[in-house]
Design an enzyme around this catalytic site. Structure first.
Site, short mmCIF file in Angstrom:
data_model
loop_
_atom_site.label_atom_id
_atom_site.label_comp_id
_atom_site.label_asym_id
_atom_site.label_seq_id
_atom_site.Cartn_x
_atom_site.Cartn_y
_atom_site.Cartn_z
N ASN A 389 0.82 -1.20 0.00
CA ASN A 389 0.00 0.00 0.00
C ASN A 389 0.86 1.26 0.00
O ASN A 389 0.96 1.96 -1.00
CB ASN A 389 -0.95 -0.03 1.21
CG ASN A 389 -2.08 0.96 1.07
OD1 ASN A 389 -1.98 1.92 0.30
ND2 ASN A 389 -3.16 0.75 1.79
N ASP A 390 1.56 1.51 1.13
CA ASP A 390 2.35 2.74 1.23
C ASP A 390 3.39 2.87 0.12
O ASP A 390 3.67 3.99 -0.34
CB ASP A 390 3.10 2.78 2.58
CG ASP A 390 2.14 2.86 3.75
OD1 ASP A 390 0.96 3.17 3.52
OD2 ASP A 390 2.57 2.62 4.89
N VAL A 391 3.97 1.73 -0.30
CA VAL A 391 5.08 1.81 -1.25
C VAL A 391 4.64 2.21 -2.66
O VAL A 391 5.47 2.42 -3.53
CB VAL A 391 5.88 0.48 -1.30
CG1 VAL A 391 6.52 0.18 0.04
CG2 VAL A 391 5.02 -0.68 -1.78
#
Ligand code: TAP
Length: 463
Positions: A389-391
């Site tokens: 997600n964050d990446v």
């Protein structure tokens, strides 16, 4: 050390060489297992040689052997039981114990100094070991509690924290100076240790969420330096060498992880004190998204020429690496070019995705680093984001003030189609919404990654 027999000095030299070779081996997934074994051999060799050199009488020797047996049993059971996703907290615990042990040894040495007049430098090394070892112990215990969810993983700040922290640092300086100046009563050392414990606590409490593993690495560097200073106090060059290696590698790792997240270390440690939380709100969004079943996603993949898989933390949670590799193999057999894009901080520890995928026998050539693959997303038909997600969150580029702002990301948003495999609309570790989930090019395949990948695999096979 200098007065020790030549064979002992040679054995210590061999152990030190083993530690250096271990670090070299650990730098690549191909050689990591061997590196680990070489390092473990060095540690066992050093322990056995130390045991042959101490002269403490039978009762104490039995106590030492019992302590070694208990430590070995706990370490063995702990390391075998721990899940890969829990590795950072295991490292934190081991690290804290190392720092605490070094501080205790320095306190005992201080007691031994009574009536002697050790050099100022020896006293400096003693004060350093007691202080930094205690900081490392207390800090590591808090990071363990945060990652194990025994306490909140959000930053903990309270009014006056900077003042108390500053007071603790000042007290540490005063006590250290007193000790170095020759006030070598054990009580000064005990007070210094207590101040160190307080400072360690206050240093780590304001660090939250995704930043905690970086602080573990920093504390690891602290422990290394503590052990090195302890080696000086005890006159043991092997401890000096081993401690310096740990200190240097911990420092490099901290800098590399901070750089991969696009943040200076000072911001990670003190960001929450300046008012900016290091963790977002963490609410699940109820905005509409486009979702699809495994059959639809299989068709999307079946028509693609080039696919990039972005693995993340959720892949590790679901333990879906073997099913993912099977899917990629089947796609490859159909003539589709598939690569894995590895973000340096995907997952929860350095190299997490490499280790996970190596376990599933994914060929190393398929694992492409971020800088290497980032230019290829534009020519990619489908990006399959599995538990990440964050990446891939564009907020890292577009939203100043977001906890991940400035972190280099994988350019998944540039592909023709993006498929996210996740269980819900909950955000990733940074706790912020991902606009890419709402992009018209994005399709969500909801469910546990292992379950969804299994269904997707069957659907692709029956195309
Ligand atoms: P995250 O942003 O944490 O996202 C993980 C995703 O996996 C979530 O969206 C979650 O959504 C999904 N998920 C969890 N369990 C799942 C399951 N069983 N099946 C399917 N999906 C599942 O992970 P990331 O993209 O790998 O990013 C890593 C984060 O950790 C970054 O913020 C990074 O800065 C931080 N961090 C990493 C490191 C290192 S060194 N790796 C160190 C410190 C911090 P659902 O809950 O909806 O399923």
């Amino acid at each position: 050390m200098i007065n020790q027999p030549v064979w002992v000095q040679l054995a210590y030299l061999l152990a030190a060489v083993c530690f250096i070779l271990a670090l070299k081996g650990l730098s690549s997934p191909r050689t990591a297992r061997g590196g680990n074994l070489v390092g473990a051999f060095g540690a066992v060799l050093a322990t056995v040689v130390v045991l042959t050199q101490i002269n403490v009488g039978l009762t104490r020797m039995v106590a030492i052997l019992v302590a070694i047996a208990v430590g070995t049993a706990l370490g063995f059971v702990g390391a075998r039981r721990v899940q890969m996703t829990q590795m950072p907290q295991l490292v934190a615990l081991f690290n804290g114990v190392g720092g605490g042990a070094a501080a205790l040894v320095a306190l005992l040495e201080l007691a031994r100094f009574q009536g002697e007049s050790p050099s100022h430098f020896t006293l400096f090394a003693t004060a350093f070991t007691i202080l930094v070892g205690s900081v490392s112990f207390a800090g590591s215990v808090v990071t363990f509690a945060k990652l194990q969810e025994l306490m909140t993983s959000r930053p903990v700040v309270f009014t006056g924290l900077p003042v108390v922290f500053g007071g603790a640092l000042l007290a540490a300086v005063v006590l250290s100076v007193a000790l170095i100046a020759g006030t070598t009563t054990v009580w000064v050392g005990v007070l210094l240790a207590l101040v160190g414990l307080l400072a360690g606590l206050l240093l780590v409490l304001p660090v939250g969420g995704a930043d905690v593993p970086i602080v573990i690495s920093l504390l690891n560097a602290f422990t290394g330096l503590t052990v090195a200073a302890g080696g000086y106090v005890l006159g043991n060059t092997l401890l000096l060498v081993a401690g310096t290696l740990v200190g240097a590698s911990g420092t490099f790792l901290t800098k590399l992880m901070a750089a991969a997240m696009g943040r200076p270390v000072s911001n990670i440690l003190f960001g929450a004190l300046k008012g900016g939380s290091t963790l977002g709100a963490g609410e699940a969004s109820d905005r509409p998204v486009r979702s699809a079943g495994p059959e639809d996603v299989a068709i999307l993949l079946g028509y693609a020429n080039k696919v990039i898989v972005v693995p993340g933390y959720g892949l590790a949670v679901a333990q879906a690496q073997h099913t993912l590799r099977e899917l990629v193999d089947v796609l490859g057999d159909r003539g589709i070019k598939v690569d894995y894009a590895i973000h340096p901080v995907a997952g929860r520890m350095p190299g997490h995705m490499n280790v996970l995928l190596a376990e599933a026998q994914v060929p190393y050539e398929q694992l492409r680093e971020m800088d290497d693959i980032n230019g290829e997303f534009k020519q990619t038909d489908v990006v399959l984001v599995v538990g990440a997600n964050d990446v891939v969150n564009p907020a890292a580029k577009t939203t100043p003030g977001a906890p991940i702002y400035g972190m280099p990301i994988l350019n998944a948003d540039e592909a023709q189609q993006i498929v996210f495999m996740k269980r819900s609309m909950r955000p990733g570790f940074a706790g912020i919404e991902n606009e890419l989930l709402f992009d018209p090019k994005t399709t969500l395949l909801f469910g546990d990654a292992k379950d969804s990948l299994g269904k997707l695999l069957s659907a692709v096979k029956s195309l």
